[in-house]
Motif scaffolding. Structure first.
Motif, short mmCIF file in Angstrom:
data_model
loop_
_atom_site.label_atom_id
_atom_site.label_comp_id
_atom_site.label_asym_id
_atom_site.label_seq_id
_atom_site.Cartn_x
_atom_site.Cartn_y
_atom_site.Cartn_z
N GLN A 86 -22.81 -1.47 10.86
CA GLN A 86 -22.65 -1.22 12.29
C GLN A 86 -22.88 -2.47 13.12
OE1 GLN A 86 -21.57 1.66 13.63
NE2 GLN A 86 -21.30 2.32 11.50
N VAL A 87 -23.74 -3.36 12.64
CA VAL A 87 -23.96 -4.62 13.36
C VAL A 87 -22.74 -5.52 13.28
CG1 VAL A 87 -25.36 -6.72 13.38
CG2 VAL A 87 -26.47 -4.51 13.08
N VAL A 88 -22.07 -5.54 12.12
CA VAL A 88 -20.92 -6.43 11.93
C VAL A 88 -19.80 -6.09 12.90
CG1 VAL A 88 -19.09 -7.02 10.30
CG2 VAL A 88 -21.46 -6.99 9.54
N VAL A 89 -19.53 -4.80 13.11
CA VAL A 89 -18.42 -4.42 14.00
C VAL A 89 -18.77 -4.65 15.47
CG1 VAL A 89 -17.56 -2.73 12.37
CG2 VAL A 89 -19.22 -2.01 14.09
N ARG A 90 -20.02 -4.95 15.76
CA ARG A 90 -20.44 -5.21 17.15
C ARG A 90 -20.88 -6.67 17.34
NH1 ARG A 90 -21.50 -0.05 15.85
NH2 ARG A 90 -21.20 1.57 17.42
N MET A 91 -20.35 -7.55 16.52
CA MET A 91 -20.71 -8.96 16.60
C MET A 91 -20.30 -9.55 17.96
SD MET A 91 -22.22 -10.56 14.00
CE MET A 91 -21.56 -12.22 14.06
N PRO A 92 -21.16 -10.36 18.56
CA PRO A 92 -20.78 -11.05 19.80
C PRO A 92 -19.77 -12.15 19.51
CG PRO A 92 -22.96 -11.74 19.06
CD PRO A 92 -22.55 -10.62 18.17
N PRO A 93 -19.16 -12.74 20.54
CA PRO A 93 -18.16 -13.79 20.32
C PRO A 93 -18.72 -14.96 19.51
CG PRO A 93 -18.11 -13.05 22.60
CD PRO A 93 -19.30 -12.39 21.98
N VAL A 94 -17.87 -15.53 18.68
CA VAL A 94 -18.27 -16.67 17.85
C VAL A 94 -18.57 -17.87 18.74
CG1 VAL A 94 -17.56 -18.20 15.98
CG2 VAL A 94 -16.82 -15.81 15.98
N GLY A 95 -19.62 -18.60 18.38
CA GLY A 95 -20.01 -19.77 19.15
C GLY A 95 -21.16 -19.52 20.09
N THR A 96 -21.57 -18.26 20.24
CA THR A 96 -22.70 -17.95 21.12
C THR A 96 -24.00 -18.05 20.34
OG1 THR A 96 -22.50 -15.59 20.61
CG2 THR A 96 -21.27 -16.42 22.52
N ILE A 97 -25.10 -18.10 21.10
CA ILE A 97 -26.42 -18.19 20.46
C ILE A 97 -26.70 -16.93 19.64
CG2 ILE A 97 -28.88 -18.42 20.88
CD1 ILE A 97 -28.25 -20.01 23.37
N ALA A 98 -26.30 -15.78 20.18
CA ALA A 98 -26.54 -14.52 19.47
C ALA A 98 -25.81 -14.48 18.14
CB ALA A 98 -26.10 -13.34 20.34
N SER A 99 -24.57 -14.96 18.11
CA SER A 99 -23.83 -14.96 16.85
C SER A 99 -24.46 -15.91 15.84
CB SER A 99 -22.37 -15.35 17.11
OG SER A 99 -22.29 -16.68 17.60
N ASP A 106 -28.28 -9.21 23.53
CA ASP A 106 -27.09 -9.95 23.92
C ASP A 106 -26.22 -9.11 24.87
OD1 ASP A 106 -25.10 -12.26 23.42
OD2 ASP A 106 -23.93 -10.47 22.92
N LYS A 107 -26.06 -7.84 24.55
CA LYS A 107 -25.27 -6.98 25.41
C LYS A 107 -25.94 -6.79 26.77
CE LYS A 107 -23.00 -2.45 25.51
NZ LYS A 107 -22.78 -1.18 24.77
N THR A 108 -27.25 -6.61 26.76
CA THR A 108 -27.98 -6.45 28.02
C THR A 108 -27.89 -7.70 28.88
OG1 THR A 108 -29.53 -4.97 26.89
CG2 THR A 108 -30.22 -5.87 29.01
N TRP A 109 -27.99 -8.86 28.25
CA TRP A 109 -27.92 -10.12 29.00
C TRP A 109 -26.54 -10.30 29.62
CZ3 TRP A 109 -25.12 -14.65 28.79
CH2 TRP A 109 -25.63 -15.73 29.52
N ARG A 110 -25.49 -9.96 28.89
CA ARG A 110 -24.14 -10.12 29.42
C ARG A 110 -23.88 -9.16 30.59
NH1 ARG A 110 -20.72 -13.17 26.57
NH2 ARG A 110 -21.41 -13.92 24.55
#
Length: 218
Positions: free
Chosen positions: A43-56, A174-178
């Motif tokens: 479930q985490v994999v399908v909700r990955m943030p954009p590549v290149g971000t700190i969260a990723s 990450d979602k909350t921050w965005r």
């Protein structure tokens, strides 16, 4: 003395046999825990943030650590289930034949039948005491080896749970921050879900088909 030692060593042999069965009974717990962890990471994999971000970047580190721990747990499970030699007391049929031969041997002298049987019982009991002692010591070594890997596997499961929880926390923050910085809509537009891309592509194609149909009619 031999009678007392026989009871003690027989109890020790049975205790080690039960310990081996207890180790086997813990295997379903490993399977259930690993299934739960894999479900969380899927479930985490399908909700990955954009590549290149700190969260990723954090998530990639967590995924790498989880992969290493998962491989170690599989190795521990292999050590638990792989075949090992388990020492047992002498075969009953052979022991019976040996007891009969002992009784016949003691009867050859100037002894009564009862005296020959008592001497044979002493010899057989002494052999059983030695067999139970050897089996208990050898099986205890094997069980200690399994206990070591079972404890290591349990520790790995706990670490996997921690990493899975940390991954969920990274996704949540990450979602909350965005959302709090007004980047939720921008990120969603830049990286739309797969079903939305298909829907947009299908709409564009339908519009082109209608336009070409209208042009042919004209």
């Amino acid at each position: 003395m031999d009678e007392f030692l026989e009871k003690v060593f027989e109890a020790a042999f049975k205790r080690e046999s039960e310990q081996d069965e207890n180790i086997v009974r813990s295997l379903p717990f490993f399977v259930a825990a690993l299934g739960l962890v894999l479900a969380i990471f899927s479930q985490v994999v399908v909700r990955m943030p954009p590549v290149g971000t700190i969260a990723s970047a954090f998530l990639y580190v967590l995924f790498g650590s989880a992969t290493a721990i998962f491989s170690n747990i599989l190795w521990c499970l292999f050590q638990l289930v792989r075949a090992r030699d388990f020492k047992l007391p002498p075969n009953e049929e052979r022991l019976l034949e040996w007891a009969d031969s002992l009784q016949k041997f003691h009867k050859t002298g100037k002894r009564t039948r009862k005296a020959a049987e008592e001497l044979a019982i002493v010899d057989v009991r002494r052999r059983l005491v030695e067999a139970y002692a050897e089996a208990a010591v050898d099986n205890r070594k094997s069980n200690r080896h399994k206990f070591k890997y079972r404890a290591q596997g349990f520790m790995g499961l706990v670490l996997l749970m921690v990493l899975a929880s940390a991954s969920v926390g990274v996704i949540f923050f990450d979602k909350t921050w965005r959302i709090s910085h007004g980047q939720g809509a921008t990120a969603e537009a830049a990286f739309p879900p797969p079903h939305r891309e298909k829907r947009i592509d299908r709409t564009v194609r339908d519009g082109e088909a209608q336009a070409s149909g209208a042009g042919s009619a004209d």
